[in-house]
Design an enzyme around this catalytic site. Sequence first.
Site, mmCIF file in Angstrom:
data_model
loop_
_atom_site.group_PDB
_atom_site.id
_atom_site.type_symbol
_atom_site.label_atom_id
_atom_site.label_comp_id
_atom_site.label_asym_id
_atom_site.label_seq_id
_atom_site.Cartn_x
_atom_site.Cartn_y
_atom_site.Cartn_z
ATOM 1 N N HIS A 1 5.012 -4.819 2.493
ATOM 2 C CA HIS A 1 3.895 -4.621 3.964
ATOM 3 C C HIS A 1 4.927 -4.778 5.061
ATOM 4 C CE1 HIS A 1 1.752 -6.579 0.440
ATOM 5 N NE2 HIS A 1 0.765 -7.476 0.935
ATOM 6 N N ARG B 1 -5.412 -10.002 7.754
ATOM 7 C CA ARG B 1 -4.983 -10.422 6.415
ATOM 8 C C ARG B 1 -3.674 -11.389 7.087
ATOM 9 N NH1 ARG B 1 -2.609 -5.463 5.894
ATOM 10 N NH2 ARG B 1 -2.294 -4.352 3.379
ATOM 11 N N ARG C 1 -9.701 -12.753 4.810
ATOM 12 C CA ARG C 1 -8.808 -12.671 4.055
ATOM 13 C C ARG C 1 -8.145 -14.217 4.174
ATOM 14 N NH1 ARG C 1 -5.494 -8.367 1.088
ATOM 15 N NH2 ARG C 1 -3.251 -9.075 2.605
ATOM 16 N N GLU D 1 -7.786 -5.164 -6.423
ATOM 17 C CA GLU D 1 -6.681 -5.017 -6.622
ATOM 18 C C GLU D 1 -5.774 -5.204 -7.460
ATOM 19 O OE1 GLU D 1 -4.864 -7.057 -3.723
ATOM 20 O OE2 GLU D 1 -5.641 -8.546 -3.613
ATOM 21 N N ASN E 1 -3.654 -0.377 -2.710
ATOM 22 C CA ASN E 1 -2.315 -0.654 -2.872
ATOM 23 C C ASN E 1 -1.551 -1.342 -3.717
ATOM 24 O OD1 ASN E 1 -2.092 0.603 -0.449
ATOM 25 N ND2 ASN E 1 -2.573 -1.785 1.095
ATOM 26 N N ARG F 1 5.666 -1.717 -5.314
ATOM 27 C CA ARG F 1 5.124 -1.416 -3.434
ATOM 28 C C ARG F 1 6.771 -0.635 -2.952
ATOM 29 N NH1 ARG F 1 0.557 -4.553 -1.905
ATOM 30 N NH2 ARG F 1 0.582 -3.797 0.300
ATOM 31 N N CYS G 1 -9.391 -0.664 1.505
ATOM 32 C CA CYS G 1 -8.833 -1.431 2.658
ATOM 33 C C CYS G 1 -7.207 -0.842 1.696
ATOM 34 C CB CYS G 1 -8.960 -2.982 3.349
ATOM 35 S SG CYS G 1 -8.757 -3.866 1.797
HETATM 36 C C1 PEP Z 1 -4.113 -3.656 -1.419
HETATM 37 O O1 PEP Z 1 -3.459 -4.097 -1.930
HETATM 38 O O2 PEP Z 1 -4.022 -2.592 -1.226
HETATM 39 C C2 PEP Z 1 -4.630 -5.383 0.383
HETATM 40 C C3 PEP Z 1 -5.329 -4.058 1.224
HETATM 41 O O3 PEP Z 1 -3.633 -5.758 0.614
HETATM 42 P P1 PEP Z 1 -2.308 -5.884 0.626
HETATM 43 O O4 PEP Z 1 -1.991 -4.326 1.333
HETATM 44 O O5 PEP Z 1 -2.060 -6.697 2.096
HETATM 45 O O6 PEP Z 1 -1.608 -6.834 -0.272
HETATM 46 MG MG MG Z 2 -2.884 -6.369 -1.453
#
Ligand code: PEP
Ligand code: MG
Length: 602
Positions: free
Chosen positions: A215, A322, A358, A460, A483, A494, A531
């Site tokens: 993030h 977010r 969200r 996800e 992601n 990640r 997304c």
């Molecule tokens: C994802 O996991 O792809 C997502 C869009 O949510 P975040 O990046 O906030 O975990």
């Molecule tokens: Mg996510």
Amino acid sequence: MTDHVQGIGVPPATTRGDEGVETVLSGLAVSGGIAIGPLHPIDTGQFGIPEYDLAVRDVETETARFDTAIVRAQREVRVLRRKQRNMPAGAAEELGYILDAYMQMLSGSRLVRGARARIESKRQNAEAAMRDEMDQIARSFEAIADSYLAARAEDVREVGWRVIRILTEDRRNPFTTIPKGAILVAESFSPADTARMDPRKVAGFASVLGGAQGHTAILARSLGLPAILGVSDMSRYAETGVSAILDGMEGRLILNPTPDTLRRFKERAQELTKERRRLAALRDKPAQTVDGETISLAANVDLPGEADVARVAGADGIGLLRTEFMFMNRDSIPDEAAQVEQLSDIVAKMEGRPVTIRTIDLGGEKMAEALGDTLDGATNPALGLRAIRLSLKKPKLLEAQLCAILRAGAVGPVRVLLPMVTTPGEVRQVREAMKKMAKRLKRRGVPFADPLPPLGVMIEVPGAALAADALAKVSDFFAIGTNDLTMYTLAIDRADEQVAHLYNPLHPAVLRLIEFAVQAALRARIPVSVCGEIAGDPFYTALLLGLGVRDLSMSAPSLPKVKQRIRALELSAAEARARMVMESTDTGRIKILLDDLNPMNG
Ligand code: PEP
Ligand code: MG
């Protein structure tokens, strides 16, 4: 990644000898653009206690600052008290006595009264007043040779230092004293730290830790801040004021650039500005393929200011808000009214375009101090009490947030999106809660969204993708979060630079899960968007459209590039290529298939 900025330390004096010698360090290129400016290491390491005399007019403010620190220290001790209850009985009892003693000391004891009196009568600043009072009391205990009193002296020092640390941290928020145009460097920047960076002041940033899809990296892209992470040998060189160039495209940090290097990068930065202007001209053009299919392009928004950027970029709405960032960098959880204010503001700014809100996705690398120790101590935070699991465990938190979203829905169209869902039961529970909140708001006579907003889920987690047909029965829409889907499918953090080279959304396992989820949504006739970060990367646009996706949501600065790609794309060719990709099991071949379809410049 830790939740705090860590100092990268002062480099050995010998590196000063490198002054004037151009040095190139490399890292992960996570956010494009070029920053040119002095380095500014962010360091929250050891520091001395500030000491000064107060002017008479400042005494009252200083006393209030002191009282606030005491309240915060009491809160910290209460958090420790809750943790202590889960300890083995003997240890819990022992620590319980100590914490009781701390609490008493923080509640109008001689320590607190004495320190406050020093501020008021001796006009000492709060930190110095606390230190002197603490030393005086502790020394008087230590003077008597008694082990019980020696232990009390230790307690006094423990409590005193706790208050001093709180007072000094306030003062030393490292993000408030950044010279304009600086390139920030640190061991690690958490997402919460990055949220505190002001893009008008910060030119870019680099850190030793951090992966390209964490993030922190996402925020850098949203804020339009050039950034490189995973710069392993940076701590040897980073020194305040060293002139530097940060190349967010190639993942380079160039220290002490020569005049020639500087000139080349200035030219490159100018080219980028021109390119951005050229792309901005696409703002009012439709995101339409050559064969006439219109694609909806929405923005991902993390911080309230990004709604304006989304509007300027011509977003069709907000596809992912977010909300967890509203809970970070603050002492207390925002109440319903505060949430309504922030959400309504964003909804109003979008002027009738839908805003997908969200519910909080806290946990994992996204931490909020205001939640106390709720999220502490998980062995695998990414698999623990995160996102919807946390909301369902804390019904008051969820209810306040749902009320706020429903109320913001009176200002403009909203949708409710649930993060990290794995089972239909979680969606049902939230739907029930939403209905209950609607009744409550009706009784209170407060305007709210009527009819109730659509309720959707993030796909996800691999299990959610594989059970997408079941989730489609209880959900009004899907948002595919590639992601986390990539992270959980491939078991690759990640945000970890050490395994960043293995993170690959083109892995056939990830692509099959995306395809499966899209097909489930299309069969159930519910909208489906992507997304995750690949939605904002033109390299993936043809593939996603070819797989049947028509809604993409991305950080606003990526929008023009993706629109440009769509306008040059033939949907029929994208569909044919997506079929070839899905028949391939080799990641390298998949990449070649897409490279071959994509224009050279992406
Ligand atoms: C994802 O996991 O792809 C997502 C869009 O949510 P975040 O990046 O906030 O975990
Ligand atoms: Mg996510």
